[in-house]
Design a protein around this motif. Sequence first.
Motif, PDB file in Angstrom:
ATOM      1  N   ASN A  10      -0.568  -0.973  -9.968  1.00 49.23           N
ATOM      2  CA  ASN A  10      -0.640  -2.003  -8.934  1.00 49.23           C
ATOM      3  C   ASN A  10      -1.798  -1.668  -7.980  1.00 49.23           C
ATOM      4  O   ASN A  10      -1.742  -0.704  -7.232  1.00 49.23           O
ATOM      5  CB  ASN A  10       0.711  -2.012  -8.199  1.00 49.23           C
ATOM      6  N   TYR A  11      -2.862  -2.477  -8.044  1.00 51.87           N
ATOM      7  CA  TYR A  11      -4.067  -2.207  -7.241  1.00 51.87           C
ATOM      8  C   TYR A  11      -3.779  -2.223  -5.746  1.00 51.87           C
ATOM      9  O   TYR A  11      -4.248  -1.371  -4.999  1.00 51.87           O
ATOM     10  CB  TYR A  11      -5.153  -3.260  -7.528  1.00 51.87           C
ATOM     11  N   LEU A  12      -3.033  -3.241  -5.309  1.00 55.11           N
ATOM     12  CA  LEU A  12      -2.792  -3.358  -3.873  1.00 55.11           C
ATOM     13  C   LEU A  12      -1.991  -2.164  -3.368  1.00 55.11           C
ATOM     14  O   LEU A  12      -2.272  -1.601  -2.307  1.00 55.11           O
ATOM     15  CB  LEU A  12      -2.040  -4.667  -3.551  1.00 55.11           C
ATOM     16  N   LYS A  13      -1.026  -1.738  -4.179  1.00 54.01           N
ATOM     17  CA  LYS A  13      -0.218  -0.592  -3.771  1.00 54.01           C
ATOM     18  C   LYS A  13      -1.101   0.645  -3.610  1.00 54.01           C
ATOM     19  O   LYS A  13      -0.968   1.392  -2.637  1.00 54.01           O
ATOM     20  CB  LYS A  13       0.892  -0.323  -4.809  1.00 54.01           C
ATOM     21  N   GLY A  14      -2.017   0.846  -4.550  1.00 46.75           N
ATOM     22  CA  GLY A  14      -2.948   1.972  -4.442  1.00 46.75           C
ATOM     23  C   GLY A  14      -3.725   1.928  -3.134  1.00 46.75           C
ATOM     24  O   GLY A  14      -3.869   2.932  -2.429  1.00 46.75           O
ATOM     25  N   GLY A  15      -4.189   0.738  -2.790  1.00 51.02           N
ATOM     26  CA  GLY A  15      -4.941   0.575  -1.545  1.00 51.02           C
ATOM     27  C   GLY A  15      -4.092   0.900  -0.327  1.00 51.02           C
ATOM     28  O   GLY A  15      -4.544   1.584   0.599  1.00 51.02           O
ATOM     29  N   ILE A  16      -2.842   0.427  -0.343  1.00 49.87           N
ATOM     30  CA  ILE A  16      -1.958   0.657   0.808  1.00 49.87           C
ATOM     31  C   ILE A  16      -1.614   2.143   0.938  1.00 49.87           C
ATOM     32  O   ILE A  16      -1.565   2.695   2.032  1.00 49.87           O
ATOM     33  CB  ILE A  16      -0.675  -0.196   0.692  1.00 49.87           C
ATOM     34  N   VAL A  17      -1.391   2.807  -0.208  1.00 53.90           N
ATOM     35  CA  VAL A  17      -1.021   4.231  -0.176  1.00 53.90           C
ATOM     36  C   VAL A  17      -2.187   5.085   0.337  1.00 53.90           C
ATOM     37  O   VAL A  17      -1.997   6.012   1.127  1.00 53.90           O
ATOM     38  CB  VAL A  17      -0.590   4.715  -1.586  1.00 53.90           C
ATOM     39  N   TYR A  18      -3.408   4.763  -0.098  1.00 52.95           N
ATOM     40  CA  TYR A  18      -4.540   5.648   0.181  1.00 52.95           C
ATOM     41  C   TYR A  18      -5.393   5.260   1.386  1.00 52.95           C
ATOM     42  O   TYR A  18      -6.187   6.067   1.862  1.00 52.95           O
ATOM     43  CB  TYR A  18      -5.429   5.776  -1.061  1.00 52.95           C
ATOM     44  N   ALA A  19      -5.266   4.047   1.897  1.00 57.56           N
ATOM     45  CA  ALA A  19      -6.103   3.643   3.045  1.00 57.56           C
ATOM     46  C   ALA A  19      -5.687   4.411   4.294  1.00 57.56           C
ATOM     47  O   ALA A  19      -4.533   4.813   4.438  1.00 57.56           O
ATOM     48  CB  ALA A  19      -5.976   2.139   3.274  1.00 57.56           C
ATOM     49  N   ASP A  20      -6.650   4.601   5.196  1.00 59.01           N
ATOM     50  CA  ASP A  20      -6.346   5.303   6.452  1.00 59.01           C
ATOM     51  C   ASP A  20      -5.623   4.395   7.443  1.00 59.01           C
ATOM     52  O   ASP A  20      -4.950   4.868   8.352  1.00 59.01           O
ATOM     53  CB  ASP A  20      -7.644   5.834   7.072  1.00 59.01           C
ATOM     54  N   THR A  66      -9.854  -5.312  -3.893  1.00 60.42           N
ATOM     55  CA  THR A  66     -10.584  -4.121  -3.447  1.00 60.42           C
ATOM     56  C   THR A  66      -9.629  -2.946  -3.236  1.00 60.42           C
ATOM     57  O   THR A  66      -9.998  -1.944  -2.617  1.00 60.42           O
ATOM     58  CB  THR A  66     -11.341  -4.415  -2.139  1.00 60.42           C
ATOM     59  N   GLY A  67      -8.420  -3.054  -3.756  1.00 66.40           N
ATOM     60  CA  GLY A  67      -7.403  -2.015  -3.550  1.00 66.40           C
ATOM     61  C   GLY A  67      -7.759  -0.654  -4.133  1.00 66.40           C
ATOM     62  O   GLY A  67      -7.238   0.374  -3.701  1.00 66.40           O
ATOM     63  N   LEU A  68      -8.657  -0.630  -5.134  1.00 71.34           N
ATOM     64  CA  LEU A  68      -9.019   0.663  -5.733  1.00 71.34           C
ATOM     65  C   LEU A  68      -9.994   1.462  -4.865  1.00 71.34           C
ATOM     66  O   LEU A  68     -10.151   2.660  -5.063  1.00 71.34           O
ATOM     67  CB  LEU A  68      -9.656   0.448  -7.111  1.00 71.34           C
ATOM     68  N   PHE A  72       0.073 -11.493  -3.919  1.00 67.83           N
ATOM     69  CA  PHE A  72      -0.912 -11.201  -4.967  1.00 67.83           C
ATOM     70  C   PHE A  72      -1.273  -9.724  -4.915  1.00 67.83           C
ATOM     71  O   PHE A  72      -1.830  -9.253  -3.942  1.00 67.83           O
ATOM     72  CB  PHE A  72      -2.149 -12.087  -4.778  1.00 67.83           C
ATOM     73  N   GLN A  73      -0.952  -8.988  -6.007  1.00 66.74           N
ATOM     74  CA  GLN A  73      -1.051  -7.530  -5.933  1.00 66.74           C
ATOM     75  C   GLN A  73      -1.959  -6.893  -6.979  1.00 66.74           C
ATOM     76  O   GLN A  73      -2.288  -5.718  -6.874  1.00 66.74           O
ATOM     77  CB  GLN A  73       0.359  -6.916  -6.022  1.00 66.74           C
ATOM     78  N   PHE A 133      13.041  -9.680   1.620  1.00 69.67           N
ATOM     79  CA  PHE A 133      12.767 -11.094   1.347  1.00 69.67           C
ATOM     80  C   PHE A 133      11.264 -11.387   1.324  1.00 69.67           C
ATOM     81  O   PHE A 133      10.778 -12.160   0.512  1.00 69.67           O
ATOM     82  CB  PHE A 133      13.451 -11.999   2.388  1.00 69.67           C
ATOM     83  N   TYR A 134      10.528 -10.763   2.231  1.00 73.09           N
ATOM     84  CA  TYR A 134       9.085 -11.025   2.325  1.00 73.09           C
ATOM     85  C   TYR A 134       8.251  -9.926   1.673  1.00 73.09           C
ATOM     86  O   TYR A 134       7.041 -10.059   1.513  1.00 73.09           O
ATOM     87  CB  TYR A 134       8.655 -11.132   3.797  1.00 73.09           C
ATOM     88  N   GLY A 135       8.892  -8.799   1.321  1.00 68.93           N
ATOM     89  CA  GLY A 135       8.148  -7.606   0.941  1.00 68.93           C
ATOM     90  C   GLY A 135       7.593  -7.604  -0.472  1.00 68.93           C
ATOM     91  O   GLY A 135       6.845  -6.700  -0.832  1.00 68.93           O
ATOM     92  N   GLU A 136       7.956  -8.593  -1.292  1.00 67.77           N
ATOM     93  CA  GLU A 136       7.397  -8.720  -2.654  1.00 67.77           C
ATOM     94  C   GLU A 136       7.493  -7.416  -3.437  1.00 67.77           C
ATOM     95  O   GLU A 136       6.575  -7.042  -4.167  1.00 67.77           O
ATOM     96  CB  GLU A 136       5.927  -9.169  -2.590  1.00 67.77           C
ATOM     97  N   GLY A 137       8.602  -6.693  -3.242  1.00 66.46           N
ATOM     98  CA  GLY A 137       8.799  -5.447  -3.988  1.00 66.46           C
ATOM     99  C   GLY A 137       8.133  -4.230  -3.352  1.00 66.46           C
ATOM    100  O   GLY A 137       8.319  -3.109  -3.821  1.00 66.46           O
ATOM    101  N   LEU A 138       7.356  -4.428  -2.296  1.00 64.97           N
ATOM    102  CA  LEU A 138       6.678  -3.296  -1.653  1.00 64.97           C
ATOM    103  C   LEU A 138       7.212  -3.030  -0.241  1.00 64.97           C
ATOM    104  O   LEU A 138       6.578  -2.327   0.551  1.00 64.97           O
ATOM    105  CB  LEU A 138       5.159  -3.541  -1.577  1.00 64.97           C
TER     106      LEU A 138
END
Length: 478
Positions: A201-211, A138-140, A169-170, A228-233
């Motif tokens: 990256n859907y999850l990244k979009g969700g994280i950037v734009y969510a309030d 639902t990241g979009l 899972f992103q 180590f835990y950040g999976e590139g983010l």
Amino acid sequence: MKKVLFVASECVPFIKTGGLADVVGSLPRYFNKEEFDVRVIIPKYLCMDQKWKDMMQYRTHFYMDMNWRSQYVGVLEMEYNGIKYYFIDNEFYFSGPKPYGNIFQDIEKFAFFSKAALSALPLIDFRPDIVHCHDWQTGLIPVYLKDKFHDGEFFRDMKSVITIHNLKFQGVWDVKTVMDITGLPKYYFSPDKLEAYGDANYLKGGIVYADAVTTVSETYAEEIKMPFYGEGLDGLMRARANCLRGIVNGIDYDEYNPATDKYIVQNYDARTFRKEKIKNKRALQEELGLERDDKKFMIGIVSRLTDQKGFDLINYIMDEMCQQDVQFVILGTGEERYENAFRHFAWKYSGKVSANIYYSEALSHKIYASCDAFLMPSLFEPCGLSQLMSLRYGTVPIVRETGGLKDTVQPYNEFEGTGTGFSFKNYNAHEMFNSVKYAKDVYYNRKREWNKIIDRAMGADYSWNSSAKKYEEMYRWL
């Protein structure tokens, strides 16, 4: 009245592949009904049980443009346990034997679902103040709310929250395809928005734009700010730290209740476990062909058999653990090498190890109710539900101090007489083995202390009530 819409790809009891479904299915029931009207929207999968489909009522349908193609969207609804559920219907996307399959199909399927869920809202006459999204599928939605839907009066002040259940899972696919599917302009595919390491990256979009961004335990919220835990983010998680909070999951205390559980041989509670719990152990030893012995230290494992869950540690030291005075009961499926390893140990140590390489709801309840200890040495664990169930059943957890395991299991301290389980810090097989030996020693030689650990474990409250209050607080803050 504040209105909240949960949008997710799975939800108990309709469809489940993991812990996400438990959260989406349980949490909405625990909000204060006077203040919050919480509803849920999920896809209508062809593989859902027919009995649920028979209960759904047709609400409306329409055609929606997906960039250059037009797609049918059906909306069905039903009320269950006092919560209103909506289902998005489209047989092209939601057919197939399971909810997820190939990522390239899932990328398009969940772009469709995200847009359809928002597009349906004016037609079902529900205007949420907050759209609460779950995981990459639902990241979009937060992106669409700032783009396509932002101009309309209906959507203008809508806020969004995204909850990360597992950062691994992103929803990653190439930019060109995702632009084509979503119809989002090129502007959105830059490194500060949806693009990550050359892909969309859907999850990244969700994280950037969510309030607001949440994850499922306080420790995990801190851990994912580290490489180590950040999976590139991890950089993005640090950048959003002011909007990021960890709220630990709960479990359904009606479903997981040793006093009323219909799957187990003998019901018991915090007062009666000393004499009643043992009857479950006898029955399980009998059922699984283990050596019958009340005193034998019995360790349970119910899990997906994957690296994330620490099975390389168990695999590495299993031979040594089996030299001890213990029994192991394993339930789960996963990577072939672990499935085969446990089959091998069950053959090698018959009477000591029982490997059940399948999934069974009934057997999982029996394991929680019968075993003395529960082993969960995860490499990382956003929240984890198994340790909460084992606490509830008075089965002492042995865990690695990471994520939700660290937040929910208090290590035993023999000097202060505190703690609800045993834990170890480093991801190391011998350290895990030492925790198992320590737990075994207390079990065999300090029975009164062991029973006090169980008292404290069964006294801990990890029902949804306390988590729901924290979510309510966040909604008010928004």
